[in-house]
Design a protein around this motif. Structure first.
Motif, PDB file in Angstrom:
ATOM      1  N   LEU A   8       0.735  -0.707  -0.271  1.00 40.35           N
ATOM      2  CA  LEU A   8      -0.530  -0.300  -0.037  1.00 40.35           C
ATOM      3  C   LEU A   8       1.014   0.965   0.108  1.00 40.35           C
ATOM      4  O   LEU A   8       1.691   0.969   0.618  1.00 40.35           O
ATOM      5  CB  LEU A   8      -1.049  -0.267   0.926  1.00 40.35           C
ATOM      6  CG  LEU A   8      -1.781  -0.741   1.716  1.00 40.35           C
ATOM      7  CD1 LEU A   8      -2.174  -0.881   2.795  1.00 40.35           C
ATOM      8  CD2 LEU A   8      -3.337  -1.093   0.320  1.00 40.35           C
ATOM      9  N   SER A   9       0.138   2.346  -0.830  1.00 35.48           N
ATOM     10  CA  SER A   9       1.323   3.662  -0.462  1.00 35.48           C
ATOM     11  C   SER A   9       1.211   4.232   0.823  1.00 35.48           C
ATOM     12  O   SER A   9       0.062   3.874   1.893  1.00 35.48           O
ATOM     13  CB  SER A   9       0.705   4.044  -2.014  1.00 35.48           C
ATOM     14  OG  SER A   9      -0.824   4.944  -1.526  1.00 35.48           O
ATOM     15  N   PRO A  10       1.553   5.425   1.000  1.00 36.07           N
ATOM     16  CA  PRO A  10       1.084   5.915   3.001  1.00 36.07           C
ATOM     17  C   PRO A  10      -0.075   6.414   2.772  1.00 36.07           C
ATOM     18  O   PRO A  10      -0.787   5.867   3.920  1.00 36.07           O
ATOM     19  CB  PRO A  10       2.066   6.674   2.957  1.00 36.07           C
ATOM     20  CG  PRO A  10       3.731   6.773   1.889  1.00 36.07           C
ATOM     21  CD  PRO A  10       3.137   6.433   0.654  1.00 36.07           C
ATOM     22  N   GLY A  11      -1.129   6.809   1.563  1.00 42.86           N
ATOM     23  CA  GLY A  11      -2.567   7.568   1.794  1.00 42.86           C
ATOM     24  C   GLY A  11      -2.984   6.351   2.282  1.00 42.86           C
ATOM     25  O   GLY A  11      -3.732   6.190   2.894  1.00 42.86           O
ATOM     26  N   GLN A  12      -3.000   5.191   1.138  1.00 43.04           N
ATOM     27  CA  GLN A  12      -3.522   4.168   1.727  1.00 43.04           C
ATOM     28  C   GLN A  12      -3.462   3.657   2.635  1.00 43.04           C
ATOM     29  O   GLN A  12      -4.361   2.750   3.500  1.00 43.04           O
ATOM     30  CB  GLN A  12      -3.659   2.875   0.224  1.00 43.04           C
ATOM     31  CG  GLN A  12      -4.110   2.983  -1.067  1.00 43.04           C
ATOM     32  CD  GLN A  12      -2.873   2.137  -2.454  1.00 43.04           C
ATOM     33  OE1 GLN A  12      -2.178   2.016  -1.987  1.00 43.04           O
ATOM     34  NE2 GLN A  12      -3.657   1.995  -3.012  1.00 43.04           N
ATOM     35  N   THR A  13      -2.771   3.312   3.245  1.00 43.15           N
ATOM     36  CA  THR A  13      -1.859   2.806   4.680  1.00 43.15           C
ATOM     37  C   THR A  13      -2.825   3.846   5.792  1.00 43.15           C
ATOM     38  O   THR A  13      -3.727   3.210   6.534  1.00 43.15           O
ATOM     39  CB  THR A  13      -0.765   2.790   5.069  1.00 43.15           C
ATOM     40  OG1 THR A  13       0.521   1.859   4.761  1.00 43.15           O
ATOM     41  CG2 THR A  13      -0.332   2.309   6.323  1.00 43.15           C
ATOM     42  N   GLU A  14      -3.187   4.734   5.465  1.00 45.85           N
ATOM     43  CA  GLU A  14      -4.282   5.666   6.581  1.00 45.85           C
ATOM     44  C   GLU A  14      -5.296   5.629   6.442  1.00 45.85           C
ATOM     45  O   GLU A  14      -6.092   4.942   7.306  1.00 45.85           O
ATOM     46  CB  GLU A  14      -3.643   6.674   6.570  1.00 45.85           C
ATOM     47  CG  GLU A  14      -1.902   7.495   7.451  1.00 45.85           C
ATOM     48  CD  GLU A  14      -1.777   6.812   8.167  1.00 45.85           C
ATOM     49  OE1 GLU A  14      -2.816   7.438   9.165  1.00 45.85           O
ATOM     50  OE2 GLU A  14      -0.500   5.845   8.250  1.00 45.85           O
ATOM     51  N   ASP A  15      -5.599   5.338   5.136  1.00 45.02           N
ATOM     52  CA  ASP A  15      -7.277   4.961   4.268  1.00 45.02           C
ATOM     53  C   ASP A  15      -7.676   3.410   5.560  1.00 45.02           C
ATOM     54  O   ASP A  15      -8.762   3.923   5.832  1.00 45.02           O
ATOM     55  CB  ASP A  15      -7.122   5.420   3.452  1.00 45.02           C
ATOM     56  CG  ASP A  15      -6.959   5.889   2.420  1.00 45.02           C
ATOM     57  OD1 ASP A  15      -7.185   7.278   3.122  1.00 45.02           O
ATOM     58  OD2 ASP A  15      -7.246   6.249   1.495  1.00 45.02           O
TER      59      ASP A  15
END
Length: 110
Positions: A8-15
């Motif tokens: 996952l990208s960092p944004g996807q991880t936070e999502d």
């Protein structure tokens, strides 16, 4: 709960973390009736702790044992109450018939 790809990208991880938090809030409210504000605090703490301890790992969560539920369905079934059983247990008619058939070899019908 959401199933995600392994990278996952960092944004996807936070999502994903936010989604997990929302899932926990819903679970805590449904299972024990906790007020939303307290459930939110509880869920946030769980997500923080899980991320610290198990972040990046896959976690296996076993499904609940359904044998008691299936036995109750078989006991309650009288041949005419499929819709009532389906509604009471939150199952489709097809699934109820599958459960009944697995024990008594009833023909599968809808």
């Amino acid at each position: 709960m959401t199933v995600l790809p392994t990278e996952l990208s960092p944004g996807q991880t936070e999502d994903a973390a936010v989604q997990l938090e929302q899932d926990f809030i819903r679970i805590v409210r449904e299972e024990i009736g906790m007020h939303e504000q307290m459930a939110t605090v509880f869920a946030q703490a769980l997500v923080r702790g899980l991320r610290r301890r198990l972040g990046g790992q896959e976690i296996y969560i076993p499904a609940p044992n359904k044998s008691a539920r299936d036995a109750a369905i078989r006991k309650q079934f009288d041949g005419r109450n499929i819709d009532e059983i389906s509604r009471n247990f939150g199952l489709s008619r097809t699934r109820v018939y599958e459960i009944l058939r697995s024990a008594s070899k009833l023909p599968l019908k809808n």
